[in-house]
Design a protein around this motif. Structure first.
Motif, short mmCIF file in Angstrom:
data_model
loop_
_atom_site.label_atom_id
_atom_site.label_comp_id
_atom_site.label_asym_id
_atom_site.label_seq_id
_atom_site.Cartn_x
_atom_site.Cartn_y
_atom_site.Cartn_z
N LYS A 70 0.83 -1.21 0.00
CA LYS A 70 0.00 0.00 0.00
C LYS A 70 0.87 1.26 0.00
O LYS A 70 0.57 2.24 -0.69
N MET A 71 1.95 1.23 0.77
CA MET A 71 2.82 2.40 0.87
C MET A 71 3.66 2.61 -0.39
O MET A 71 3.81 3.73 -0.88
N LEU A 72 4.20 1.51 -0.92
CA LEU A 72 5.12 1.62 -2.06
C LEU A 72 4.39 1.73 -3.39
O LEU A 72 4.88 2.36 -4.33
N GLY A 73 3.21 1.08 -3.50
CA GLY A 73 2.49 1.09 -4.77
C GLY A 73 3.15 0.18 -5.79
O GLY A 73 4.15 -0.49 -5.53
N GLY A 74 2.57 0.13 -6.97
CA GLY A 74 3.09 -0.72 -8.04
C GLY A 74 1.97 -1.17 -8.95
O GLY A 74 0.83 -0.67 -8.86
N LEU A 75 2.26 -2.10 -9.84
CA LEU A 75 1.29 -2.62 -10.78
C LEU A 75 0.95 -4.06 -10.43
O LEU A 75 1.84 -4.87 -10.15
N GLY A 76 -0.34 -4.38 -10.45
CA GLY A 76 -0.79 -5.73 -10.19
C GLY A 76 -0.70 -6.59 -11.43
O GLY A 76 -0.32 -6.12 -12.52
N ILE A 77 -1.07 -7.87 -11.31
CA ILE A 77 -0.99 -8.78 -12.46
C ILE A 77 -2.01 -8.41 -13.53
O ILE A 77 -1.90 -8.85 -14.67
N CYS A 78 -2.99 -7.57 -13.17
CA CYS A 78 -3.97 -7.10 -14.14
C CYS A 78 -3.42 -5.96 -14.99
O CYS A 78 -4.05 -5.55 -15.98
N GLY A 79 -2.25 -5.44 -14.61
CA GLY A 79 -1.65 -4.33 -15.35
C GLY A 79 -2.04 -2.96 -14.82
O GLY A 79 -1.57 -1.94 -15.34
#
Length: 310
Positions: A153-162
């Motif tokens: 939640k803090m760092l963020g990023g992209l999930g496997i859904c893109g």
């Protein structure tokens, strides 16, 4: 009923109630409030409104003022200090050879304390680290251990859904997610396919669960005995979303017929559990997924958030 405003201190996170007093605080306005940690600056996400007394956690603290240019300057300076503190703490962790991963740093608005968020596999003795950090910054130091979901939640990023992580974009709080949800939604139990980047079950399993539970209550299960327009038969397969049933008729056991659930009448329901699939070659029947399958969390990790009065 109590008049309050809703204030959020991070871009995505829990909202807290505060007493607006006589202030006219618009939605999106920055406001300085009194919290158990001292003064903090947050964003008003809901202007003055009334809520039930039961929803208020006493004591209801006050909103002191709308943020001034000086307040915004302090917030900017704190953000710059946080970047420096991140570098210093990372070096100190390496010097002490501690098995911990630094995730984020937060300065309180009044500059009285620094909070370091970290993850670790177990308990970490960081007493010497705290002494070193206090000697560098000459402030109160708090090290707070968080879970992997809070880290994502803090760092963020992209999930496997893109798409960007749900927890880092719009989820205020984590909801309990279980492997049972994946089973009821007929998803693959392969850990790689149902786990998020954090290694836990994906939060999005929760989104449609209520709809699946409603469909399961109104749809005959596998092995159910049903009355169809062509006679009595046994359900062999269910397409839950389409509402279609594959039925083996008693009068024609070698032929499968497809009926909509609205066209049949259930005589006897099937087992609660879905029909067991044949084991893969070389495998044993009833063998669970691989050992890497994430454990089923009973609830979200305790977020590193301010107390409810904030």
């Amino acid at each position: 009923m109590v008049k309050v405003i809703s204030v959020r201190f991070k871009r995505v996170g829990k909202a807290y109630y505060f007493d607006p007093g006589e202030l006219d605080i618009p939605k999106g306005g920055q406001v300085v409030v009194e919290t158990s940690y001292g003064l903090e600056m947050g964003t008003c996400i809901q202007p003055p409104h009334e809520v039930d007394d039961e929803k208020i956690v006493s004591p209801l603290r006050r909103a002191l003022r709308l943020a001034t240019p000086e307040d915004r300057t302090v917030a900017t300076q704190n953000a710059e200090k946080e970047r420096r503190a991140m570098t210093v703490c990372a070096k100190k962790i390496a010097e002490h050879k501690l098995e911990m991963k630094l995730v984020d740093v937060e300065y309180t608005f009044d500059g009285s304390k620094i909070i370091f968020y970290f993850t670790a596999d177990g308990r970490v003795d960081f007493r010497e680290l705290v002494k070193d950090l206090a000697g560098v910054f000459h402030m109160r130091i708090e090290l707070r251990q968080i879970g992997v979901r809070d880290e994502a939640k803090m760092l963020g990023g992209l999930g496997i859904c893109g798409k960007p992580f749900c927890c880092a974009t719009f989820l205020d709080e984590f909801q309990p997610v279980s492997i049972k949800m994946a089973k009821e939604q007929s998803l693959s139990l392969n850990p790689v396919k149902i786990s998020g980047t954090c290694g836990r079950l994906m939060c999005c399993l929760k989104y449609e669960q209520a709809a699946y539970e409603d469909l399961l209550r109104t749809t005959p299960r596998v092995d159910a005995q049903v009355q169809t327009p062509e006679g009595i038969g046994t359900v062999t397969d269910v397409s839950l979303l389409r509402g279609n049933l594959k039925v083996r008729l008693d009068d024609a056991p070698d032929t499968l017929k497809v009926f909509h659930k609205g066209d049949v009448c259930m005589l006897k329901n099937g087992a609660n559990k879905p029909k067991r699939r044949a084991p893969a070659r070389g495998g044993s029947e009833g063998k669970p997924p691989s050992a890497g399958r994430p454990s089923t969390p009973s609830g979200p990790s305790a977020p590193a958030a301010p107390p409810d009065t904030k």
